[in-house]
Design a protein around this motif. Sequence first.
Motif: not given
Length: 195
Positions: A136, A131, A88, A86, A44, A90, A83-84
């Motif tokens: 994203v 987010s 993703t 996984e 990302n 945040e 990010f979390d």
Amino acid sequence: MKNNLIKIILAACLFSFQLGHSQYKNEREHRILKSQFPAAAIVNINENVSDFKRIKFYKETDSTIISYEAKLKKDKLWYGIEFDEEGTLEAIEILIKVTDIPNDTYDKITGYLNNNFAKYKIRKLKQQYPSNNEAVGETFKNAFQNLILPSNNYQVVIADKTDKGSIDYEILFDADGNFKKSKTSLPPNYDHVLY
């Protein structure tokens, strides 16, 4: 009758004490290697950010939640991309100054701090782009253009002096300066220092 009243008052006091302290969570952050950072998060960052400098990777451990943060410098601004587990997205945070916050919002924030803390010092101010169900790429675009949006949050990191020492708090406010949540921060991890 008097005994029952005392029990009810005691139960109400304990319940309100627990409710008042439930919003505070302890958080600790420590630096990690790039190989320990979620791979999806690195993808990302590489897809959405270019020409950045000094990237560092961190793991944040809350009382129940583990998250990751990449800190980098781009266009003379410091960014934190959260990010979390996984990978993703945040939120994206930008380190800002008092002059970057609208006056009305800052007045509400300082009003809250003055009412709830006796002796505090503001250590950091951050503008946060959460987010929220958006693409994203859109969150990255809004953050790196430094837009002021109604969905933004402001995170204030303060040190509050008490009789027993100093406690650090991270307090989150919405775009209008209304209180959202608060948590305590533990001091930095110095496990790597040998004596």
